[in-house]
Design an enzyme around this catalytic site. Structure first.
Site, short mmCIF file in Angstrom:
data_model
loop_
_atom_site.label_atom_id
_atom_site.label_comp_id
_atom_site.label_asym_id
_atom_site.label_seq_id
_atom_site.Cartn_x
_atom_site.Cartn_y
_atom_site.Cartn_z
N LYS A 143 0.85 -1.20 0.00
CA LYS A 143 0.00 0.00 0.00
C LYS A 143 0.88 1.25 0.00
CE LYS A 143 -0.22 -0.41 5.04
NZ LYS A 143 -0.97 -1.03 6.14
N ARG A 193 -10.67 -0.63 14.94
CA ARG A 193 -10.57 0.06 13.66
C ARG A 193 -11.51 -0.71 12.73
NH1 ARG A 193 -4.66 1.01 11.10
NH2 ARG A 193 -5.13 -1.07 10.33
N TYR A 229 16.21 29.02 11.24
CA TYR A 229 15.00 29.71 11.70
C TYR A 229 14.91 29.68 13.22
CZ TYR A 229 13.18 30.01 6.95
OH TYR A 229 13.01 30.31 5.63
N MET A 239 12.64 24.28 4.64
CA MET A 239 11.90 23.63 3.56
C MET A 239 12.84 22.90 2.59
SD MET A 239 9.27 25.31 0.79
CE MET A 239 8.03 25.82 1.96
C1 LIG Z 1 -0.18 -2.03 6.79
C2 LIG Z 1 -0.78 -3.31 7.21
C3 LIG Z 1 0.02 -4.45 7.34
C4 LIG Z 1 1.52 -4.44 7.25
O1 LIG Z 1 2.05 -3.97 8.48
P1 LIG Z 1 3.63 -3.86 8.73
O2 LIG Z 1 3.72 -3.38 10.14
O3 LIG Z 1 4.13 -2.82 7.78
O4 LIG Z 1 4.21 -5.18 8.51
C5 LIG Z 1 -0.64 -5.66 7.59
N1 LIG Z 1 -1.98 -5.71 7.73
C6 LIG Z 1 -2.77 -4.62 7.65
C7 LIG Z 1 -4.25 -4.75 7.83
C8 LIG Z 1 -2.20 -3.38 7.39
O5 LIG Z 1 -2.97 -2.30 7.32
#
Ligand SMILES: *Cc1c(COP(=O)(O)O)cnc(C)c1O
Length: 358
Positions: free
Chosen positions: A35, A130, A255, A303
């Protein structure tokens, strides 16, 4: 121009890290989590490097469809599933798997007519609040899915851990037990473990595992780096010095003048800033590699630039190579110095930064 802000992506390291996943979970199929543009590494090239993996997972349908359009034929699981009939139709058309986490989704599936079926992953909310069905609704959801004509049988089963990166907490064990209890007697594939669980909770290894971070060579634990598991960092973040100068004692730097020199100081200005994805929260003292040697960041991150103390490097000059993390400097260390986690750093590399493969 070649040395300005860029990331190097080591695709052989991705393959190496996949082999480490398989070593740690020898009896499980691997659903590689790619992802968010493969955690900032470039999803198409990472998907290619992972050729032969059993499946992949992305967060959204749009990410999955993009992968189908570039020719990825393996199982693709959409972790957020769908919320409308239109989205369900897209998932079916492109042959994508969907996570089922709410009654609203099952209502849509029950109403849907199609001669092509969809593979689904029924998700248990084992404590994260969640996505997923609570314990009290899980069996009902399974029963409904088992009767849906559009759903490929048997229904696969998954949950996600809230705290697997904390090896001292018992909650992961409780989540594993709850999942095992809830799926008892169901024949579908089971899938629990993220990277942290793959490395630290062997009883979470079932039919499938879902590694993300460890594929990119990074440790999910705050107290050790990826190399302690034999992982290799995939991303290195590079730039170069664009100015070197001497400033007097009592000069303020950057800054708000949060750093004031306590001696005559050889300063380097590096062409990297928060607009490239270098974290603004990185504190004075955060290590930066200049010509392979560690030097401390001084003052605020701007930046487009940062300032480093080159007092230990009298021969450094404009044009010299700088590494912000990756090769020789663990991203885990930078994350800690910036009060964040490696995930946000990897995902935060911006458009301006050139991508090179090595
Ligand atoms: C992102 C995610 C993972 C992978 O998690 P990592 O900690 O990066 O290994 C696995 N399962 C779900 C549902 C996720 O959202």
């Amino acid at each position: 121009m070649t040395n300005t802000a860029h990331i190097n992506i080591d695709l052989d390291a991705v393959k190496h890290n996949l082999a480490i996943v398989r070593d740690n979970a020898p009896n499980s199929k691997v659903m590689a989590v790619i992802k968010a543009n493969a955690y900032g590494h470039g999803v198409e090239q990472v998907a290619k490097a992972l050729r032969g993996v059993d499946g992949v997972a992305v967060a959204r349908a749009s990410e999955a469809i993009k992968l189908r359009k570039v020719g990825l034929t393996c199982k693709i699981n959409v972790l957020e599933g769908f919320v409308s009939e239109q989205e369900l139709e897209d998932l079916i058309r492109y042959g994508l798997d969907a996570v089922i986490h709410s009654c609203g989704q099952i209502d849509i599936l029950e109403k849907h007519c199609s001669n092509k079926k969809i593979s689904v992953w029924l998700k248990l909310d084992s404590g994260m609040s969640r996505l997923g069905f609570k314990e009290s609704d899980f069996s009902m959801a399974h029963k409904r899915l088992a009767q849906c004509s559009v759903v490929e049988q048997p229904v696969s089963l998954m949950t996600h851990f809230s705290s697997a990166d904390d090896r001292n907490r018992k909650v992961t064990q409780q989540q594993i037990s709850l999942f095992n209890k809830m799926v008892e007697g169901y024949s579908g594939d089971k899938n629990m473990a993220n990277s942290a669980a793959i490395l630290a909770h062997k009883d979470a290894l079932t039919d499938w595992v879902r590694p993300g971070l460890m594929l990119y060579g990074v440790s999910p634990f705050a107290d050790c780096y990826g190399n302690s598991f034999g992982l290799k960092a995939v991303m290195s973040f590079h730039s170069r010095l664009i100015s070197v100068k001497i400033v007097a004692k009592n000069e303020s730097i950057g800054y708000s003048g949060t750093w004031v020199t306590n001696r005559k100081t050889r300063l380097g200005i590096v062409a990297i800033g928060y607009a490239d994805g270098y974290p603004r929260a990185a504190k004075s003292g955060t290590p930066v590699l200049v010509n392979g040697k560690r030097v401390p960041l001084l003052g605020r991150v701007s930046m487009d630039m940062i300032t480093v103390d080159l007092s230990s490097q009298p021969h450094s000059k404009a044009g010299d190579k700088v590494i912000l993390w990756g090769c020789g400097l663990a991203i885990e260390e930078i994350a800690e110095a910036a009060d964040t986690i490696p995930y946000t750093l990897l995902c935060g590399i911006t458009q301006r930064v050139r991508v090179e493969n090595i």
